[in-house]
Motif scaffolding. Structure first.
Motif, mmCIF file in Angstrom:
data_model
loop_
_atom_site.group_PDB
_atom_site.id
_atom_site.type_symbol
_atom_site.label_atom_id
_atom_site.label_comp_id
_atom_site.label_asym_id
_atom_site.label_seq_id
_atom_site.Cartn_x
_atom_site.Cartn_y
_atom_site.Cartn_z
ATOM 1 N N UNK A 181 0.846 -1.201 0.000
ATOM 2 C CA UNK A 181 0.000 0.000 0.000
ATOM 3 C C UNK A 181 0.881 1.250 0.000
ATOM 4 N N UNK A 182 0.514 2.213 -0.814
ATOM 5 C CA UNK A 182 1.264 3.473 -0.901
ATOM 6 C C UNK A 182 0.285 4.638 -0.899
ATOM 7 N N UNK A 183 0.625 5.686 -0.165
ATOM 8 C CA UNK A 183 -0.162 6.916 -0.174
ATOM 9 C C UNK A 183 0.563 7.965 -1.015
ATOM 10 N N UNK A 184 -0.075 8.395 -2.109
ATOM 11 C CA UNK A 184 0.477 9.432 -2.977
ATOM 12 C C UNK A 184 -0.231 10.766 -2.719
ATOM 13 N N UNK A 185 0.497 11.859 -2.964
ATOM 14 C CA UNK A 185 -0.092 13.182 -2.826
ATOM 15 C C UNK A 185 0.318 14.048 -4.012
ATOM 16 N N UNK A 186 -0.568 14.956 -4.404
ATOM 17 C CA UNK A 186 -0.281 15.908 -5.492
ATOM 18 C C UNK A 186 0.610 17.026 -4.964
ATOM 19 N N UNK A 187 1.903 16.933 -5.224
ATOM 20 C CA UNK A 187 2.825 17.960 -4.732
ATOM 21 C C UNK A 187 2.673 19.271 -5.499
ATOM 22 N N UNK A 188 2.199 19.200 -6.750
ATOM 23 C CA UNK A 188 1.969 20.448 -7.483
ATOM 24 C C UNK A 188 0.806 21.225 -6.856
ATOM 25 N N UNK A 189 -0.188 20.520 -6.331
ATOM 26 C CA UNK A 189 -1.295 21.192 -5.637
ATOM 27 C C UNK A 189 -0.803 21.792 -4.319
ATOM 28 N N UNK A 318 -2.343 8.440 -15.344
ATOM 29 C CA UNK A 318 -2.352 9.743 -14.661
ATOM 30 C C UNK A 318 -1.524 10.777 -15.428
ATOM 31 N N UNK A 319 -0.321 10.415 -15.836
ATOM 32 C CA UNK A 319 0.563 11.362 -16.532
ATOM 33 C C UNK A 319 0.053 11.704 -17.929
ATOM 34 N N UNK A 320 -0.647 10.755 -18.533
ATOM 35 C CA UNK A 320 -1.221 11.032 -19.844
ATOM 36 C C UNK A 320 -2.254 12.152 -19.746
ATOM 37 N N UNK A 321 -3.044 12.126 -18.675
ATOM 38 C CA UNK A 321 -4.084 13.144 -18.486
ATOM 39 C C UNK A 321 -3.575 14.396 -17.794
ATOM 40 N N UNK A 322 -2.480 14.243 -17.034
ATOM 41 C CA UNK A 322 -1.964 15.373 -16.252
ATOM 42 C C UNK A 322 -0.451 15.475 -16.444
ATOM 43 N N UNK A 323 0.006 15.788 -17.645
ATOM 44 C CA UNK A 323 1.445 15.726 -17.948
ATOM 45 C C UNK A 323 2.314 16.655 -17.110
ATOM 46 N N UNK A 324 1.744 17.749 -16.614
ATOM 47 C CA UNK A 324 2.542 18.695 -15.819
ATOM 48 C C UNK A 324 2.436 18.451 -14.322
ATOM 49 N N UNK A 325 1.608 17.502 -13.921
ATOM 50 C CA UNK A 325 1.393 17.248 -12.498
ATOM 51 C C UNK A 325 2.594 16.537 -11.876
ATOM 52 N N UNK A 326 2.749 16.699 -10.564
ATOM 53 C CA UNK A 326 3.809 16.001 -9.836
ATOM 54 C C UNK A 326 3.225 15.355 -8.588
ATOM 55 N N UNK A 327 3.699 14.145 -8.282
ATOM 56 C CA UNK A 327 3.234 13.398 -7.115
ATOM 57 C C UNK A 327 4.420 12.728 -6.453
ATOM 58 N N UNK A 328 4.261 12.349 -5.181
ATOM 59 C CA UNK A 328 5.265 11.525 -4.506
ATOM 60 C C UNK A 328 4.567 10.660 -3.458
ATOM 61 N N UNK A 329 5.176 9.531 -3.095
ATOM 62 C CA UNK A 329 4.678 8.775 -1.940
ATOM 63 C C UNK A 329 5.037 9.536 -0.658
#
Length: 548
Positions: A181-189, A318-329
């Motif tokens: 299990x991994x929790x990801x967050x939108x770091x760009x947000x 996710x990257x296909x729909x949000x190419x400029x977005x950034x996430x991390x665990x």
């Protein structure tokens, strides 16, 4: 432990010393598609001389097979196994999220497969108590070579596969301890809203609220959610509060009521304030949550196998729909009960059992042996050498054509149910199959050490008393009472979450306690307390998982 449900225990003879004795062997990279002479896979002329048995094997079905590749019963890898293996195999598809219900129907009707591959330890234990499983000591001793060798190399396989009657009933796999299990967050947000990564559950609430109310995607609409209460995202929140049903308190194993209360209150707060999708109960398998994440409408997302093949597939979309977005665990935020890590996979776990009515146990064992030989493992996992994969500079197999590899190989993970990936060393890691020169792969590969640092630390252990794979076998009468009461408790907590002011968390907890006492919960508590008192110095507990 999954939310307050019946628990499976290992035999009391299980000791910490056995677990620590696991030795990770080096890479074993026999060429895909080219078995060595003498291996179980053999050559066609060798197989022709031997009696060819047959068996049925369950295989999880999540709709992962491309239409042009066939069905769970008939596809390139099912065909390959039948052509190259020593026995005739028919695969029986079982929906991954409905597996226990499907198996129950099969066993009741006498149509259950010979080899049952089922990752739910609690369910497999119920099959044992119902005498639906075949003891395997003599079968392994008489018919096995490869699995017998594996048990000698990793004695924990025998320990964990042995039930209270002293006989072996389960087949296991060996790997290095890995995240799941991994929790990801939108770091760009986070950056856009001038927020930090949440460190506590209070921080988590504030970030989720901002993600839901401050238009982080900049479209001028209130159409985003902070997180989700369904499936793995909901599991992450449960793990965050350490709501695992049983805890050690004052030297005793006791039923928890404090953590479940705080966990339920937190979920209710998210729900009441509209920070999550209020239709979460209809999203039992997380498909809607995943869709929201992929479409850029969710800020915090939990996922199973987050830095492995499942996570990669979702990340691609996710990257296909949000190419400029950034996430991390991220680490699970600290709750009032401490800071924990989500579910992980220990080095050894049981994954399969043999139907007591299997007509050809020799064929079952030959199949298992064939599937765990290095050449079979590498062919199924990496495809045909020279067609799907080749050896890279580090000796690990890498895809030759990513699109062909995805279409013809990646989807077959459920053929790999009991592969001893520990034998591959570092080559067994999913990220080794990715070309790091591709930007999307490079970004995904960077998540792996972040997740491992966050979740494989004894400073932030899993909240359970031990891994769910190592709980003892609970007697059927105790298990039945606990399952019934725990299911009822879960329903009451859900009622509190969705009922607004008409039904409070306090009411739910009080009603749950009353039902627990009246329904025989005291008997369940006494059983666990006695087990813990008798085995606390010998059984394998959470702290031992992190010992080298």
């Amino acid at each position: 432990m999954r939310k307050n449900i019946a628990i499976k225990w290992v035999p009391s003879a299980l000791t910490v010393g056995v677990a620590i004795g696991l030795v990770v062997t080096g890479c074993s990279q026999a060429g895909p598609g080219s078995p060595k002479a003498g291996e179980t896979s053999g050559k066609n002329e060798q197989k022709a001389e031997a009696k060819r048995g047959k068996l049925s094997v369950s295989i999880y079905d999540q709709g992962q097979i491309p239409a042009e590749e066939g069905t769970p019963q008939k596809n390139r890898w099912a065909t390959w196994v039948n052509e190259k293996g020593p026995v005739d195999v028919s695969y029986v598809p079982v929906a991954r999220r409905e597996s226990t219900q499907i198996f129950n129907t099969m066993f009741a009707s006498g149509t259950a497969p010979d080899l049952v591959i089922e990752y739910d330890d609690i369910y497999r234990n119920s099959l044992y108590t119902q005498k639906q499983l075949m003891p395997l000591d003599d079968v392994i001793d008489k018919y096995s070579t490869e699995y017998k060798k594996l048990m000698q190399e990793y004695p924990m396989l025998k320990k964990l596969g042995t039930k209270p009657d002293g006989k072996i009933y389960e087949i296991g796999r060996v790997q290095k301890m890995v995240t799941n299990h991994v929790m990801f967050i939108r770091t760009d947000w986070l950056k856009k809203l001038n927020l930090e990564i949440p460190k506590t559950t209070d921080d988590f609430y504030k970030v989720a609220k901002a993600f839901a109310e401050q238009d982080p995607d900049g479209n001028g609409k209130k159409d985003t959610f902070g997180t989700s209460l369904s499936f793995m995202s909901g599991e992450n929140i449960r793990e965050m509060f350490g709501d695992v049903g049983w805890v050690v308190k004052d030297g005793q194993l006791v039923r928890d009521w404090e953590r479940i209360k705080e966990h339920t209150a937190f979920r209710k707060k998210l729900y009441d304030e509209g920070l999550v999708d209020k239709d979460f109960l209809a999203d039992k398998n997380g498909a809607k949550t995943e869709k929201d994440w992929v479409n850029g409408k969710l800020g915090i997302f939990g996922i199973q196998n987050g830095v492995k093949s499942t996570g990669y597939k979702v990340f691609e979309a996710f990257k296909k729909n949000n190419p400029e977005a950034s996430i991390i665990p991220i680490e699970l935020p600290k709750s009032p009960f401490g800071q924990f890590s989500p579910y992980l996979e220990p080095a050894v776990r049981m994954v399969a059992a043999v139907n007591a009515k299997a007509k050809d146990p020799e064929a079952v064992m030959k199949y298992i042996d064939f599937m765990i030989t290095p050449s079979t493992m590498n062919t199924i996992k990496y495809g045909i050498e020279g067609t799907h994969s080749k050896k890279g500079p580090d000796g690990c197999y890498v895809p030759m054509d990513d699109e062909k590899y995805k279409k013809e190989v990646v989807w077959n993970q459920y053929f790999q149910g009991f592969f001893p990936s520990v034998r591959e060393g570092d080559c067994g890691s999913f990220e080794k199959s990715l070309d790091p020169n591709k930007p999307i792969n490079k970004e995904f590969i960077s998540f792996v050490p972040i997740a491992e640092k966050a979740y494989l630390s004894k400073e932030r252990p899993i909240p359970d008393v031990t891994s769910k794979f190592y709980w003892p076998s609970v007697p059927q009468d105790i298990s039945t009472v606990e399952t019934t009461l725990s299911d009822a408790i879960s329903e009451l907590m859900i009622k509190a979450v969705v009922s607004g002011s008409s039904y409070s968390v306090e009411q739910a907890i009080q009603e749950a306690k009353t039902n627990w006492e009246k329904g025989g919960g005291k008997k369940v508590e006494e059983w666990y307390q006695k087990w813990y008192a008798d085995n606390k110095n010998t059984a394998l507990f959470t702290k031992d998982l992190y010992e080298k």
